[in-house]
Write an enzyme that holds these catalytic residues in place. Structure first.
Site, PDB file in Angstrom:
ATOM      1  CD  GLU A  42      -2.489  -1.211   2.737  1.00 24.15           C
ATOM      2  OE1 GLU A  42      -3.422  -2.025   2.879  1.00 24.15           O
ATOM      3  OE2 GLU A  42      -2.089  -0.462   3.656  1.00 24.15           O
ATOM      4  CE  LYS A  74       5.327   5.380   6.725  1.00 26.17           C
ATOM      5  NZ  LYS A  74       5.032   6.790   7.003  1.00 26.17           N
ATOM      6  NE  ARG A  88      -2.656   3.198  11.499  1.00 23.71           N
ATOM      7  CZ  ARG A  88      -1.916   2.146  11.870  1.00 23.71           C
ATOM      8  NH1 ARG A  88      -0.624   2.291  12.105  1.00 23.71           N
ATOM      9  NH2 ARG A  88      -2.462   0.955  12.002  1.00 23.71           N
ATOM     10  NE  ARG A  94       2.715   5.075  16.527  1.00 24.99           N
ATOM     11  CZ  ARG A  94       3.855   4.935  15.875  1.00 24.99           C
ATOM     12  NH1 ARG A  94       4.013   5.544  14.718  1.00 24.99           N
ATOM     13  NH2 ARG A  94       4.830   4.204  16.359  1.00 24.99           N
ATOM     14  CD  GLU A 127      -0.780   8.238   7.925  1.00 25.29           C
ATOM     15  OE1 GLU A 127       0.177   8.942   8.296  1.00 25.29           O
ATOM     16  OE2 GLU A 127      -0.985   7.074   8.358  1.00 25.29           O
ATOM     17  CG  PHE A 148      -4.324   1.729   5.859  1.00 28.17           C
ATOM     18  CD1 PHE A 148      -4.315   0.939   6.993  1.00 28.17           C
ATOM     19  CD2 PHE A 148      -3.767   2.990   5.918  1.00 28.17           C
ATOM     20  CE1 PHE A 148      -3.754   1.381   8.174  1.00 28.17           C
ATOM     21  CE2 PHE A 148      -3.198   3.459   7.100  1.00 28.17           C
ATOM     22  CZ  PHE A 148      -3.189   2.654   8.241  1.00 28.17           C
ATOM     23  NE  ARG A 152       7.693  -0.339  16.144  1.00 31.37           N
ATOM     24  CZ  ARG A 152       7.302   0.822  15.621  1.00 31.37           C
ATOM     25  NH1 ARG A 152       6.999   0.892  14.334  1.00 31.37           N
ATOM     26  NH2 ARG A 152       7.227   1.912  16.360  1.00 31.37           N
TER      27      ARG A 152
END
Length: 318
Positions: free
Chosen positions: A18, A20, A25, A40, A70, A110, A187
């Protein structure tokens, strides 16, 4: 769910990629009686972005869901403007409403974390993506909603790393295994930043002048003032020796002698630096996060450019 930095594009099978985006966020809760925009760090940003929350209430009435994405704002030149976004995040009330009219925000979605009463964290990425695309198609979602492009074609994703995409605010690519579940806080994704080469003069250093640790880099503006464009990451030992051996002491009247720089983005702590003669040019590698002519993240110095003089470089443009 978060992403870890990687140096090159993964090439194995079963990956989705995707674009960025240069923004904040945000997770948007569009649920009946519970519409808010979560940062976030967990803060509610509803006061700053009323147009997004208003759209979330409308969506909650017909398609209750939780969207991950985003939050972005476009500047006057069409490029995503991180500084304008940050300024908007500090406003509320009438000022926030006026900003929403002048510079409306968009949530580039997303991921879909909940649909109706169905929590989707245990569903694989490909299934969540199909459901997200279906919501956009069935509801005809438009501004402030936007669907983040996704591809399994590495060649297409490589295009998002080009300078042309960086110029409009695409920072790079996020890579996600298609069978992966959504794990908040982990992560489990990978992110590859778009990086391009640039040149600037060394205006100051941290550490000893003869063995500098990092460099403060500048360019001359049309009025003849030296303007900061970037701070480097820590130099390698070989670069410290090479550059330290070439640097000259600052002469009287150095343009940065009485200037205070912050130790990092978002902090007021002053950076302890030593001014040097702004004569040496270096080539550096930077990502696409550029705010008013200055790179937001530290840049990596590649080499000295003895073939260039500061006057030959592009002029500083805010």
């Amino acid at each position: 769910m978060l992403a870890r930095p990687v140096a090159r594009m993964p090439r194995r099978q079963g990956l989705a990629m995707e674009a960025k985006w240069d923004g904040f966020r945000a997770v948007c809760f569009a649920l009946p009686g519970r519409c808010f925009l979560q940062s976030r760090r967990g803060a509610d940003m509803a006061h700053a972005f009323p147009e997004v929350v208003r759209a979330a209430r409308e969506l909650a009435a017909v398609e209750p869901c939780v969207l991950d994405g985003e939050l972005v704002v476009a500047g006057d030149q069409g490029r995503l403007d991180f500084e304008l976004l940050a300024a908007r995040s500090r406003r509320s009330g009438r000022r926030a409403a006026a900003s929403a009219l002048a510079h409306p925000a968009h949530l580039i979605c997303f991921d879909l974390l909940q649909l109706g009463g169905r929590v989707l964290l245990e569903e694989p990425y490909w299934q969540r993506r199909l459901l997200l695309e279906d919501v956009f198609a069935r509801r005809g979602l438009a501004a402030p909603w936007a669907l983040c492009p996704s591809t399994r074609d590495a060649a297409q994703a490589q295009e998002w790393l080009s300078p042309e995409w960086a110029a409009v605010g695409v920072e790079g690519v996020v890579v996600k295994p298609v069978g992966q579940l959504y794990r908040p806080g982990e992560r489990g994704w990978a992110k590859l930043r778009s990086r391009t080469a640039h040149d600037a003069v060394i205006g100051a250093v941290t550490g000893p002048v003869t063995m500098p640790e990092t460099l403060l880099l500048g360019r001359w503006d049309p009025a003849g003032r030296l303007r900061l464009v970037a701070r480097s990451t820590p130099l390698s030992v070989s670069l410290r020796q090479r550059i330290g051996g070439e640097l000259g002491l600052a002469r009287p009247g150095h343009p940065w002698r009485d200037v205070t720089f912050s130790a990092g983005w978002g902090t007021r702590e002053p950076l302890q630096h030593r001014c040097v003669d702004p004569a040496l040019v270096v080539e550096f590698e930077a990502d696409a996060a550029l705010d008013s002519g200055r790179w937001r993240h530290p840049v990596r110095v590649r080499r000295l450019r003895p073939d260039l003089a500061g006057e030959e470089l592009p002029a500083f443009r805010a």
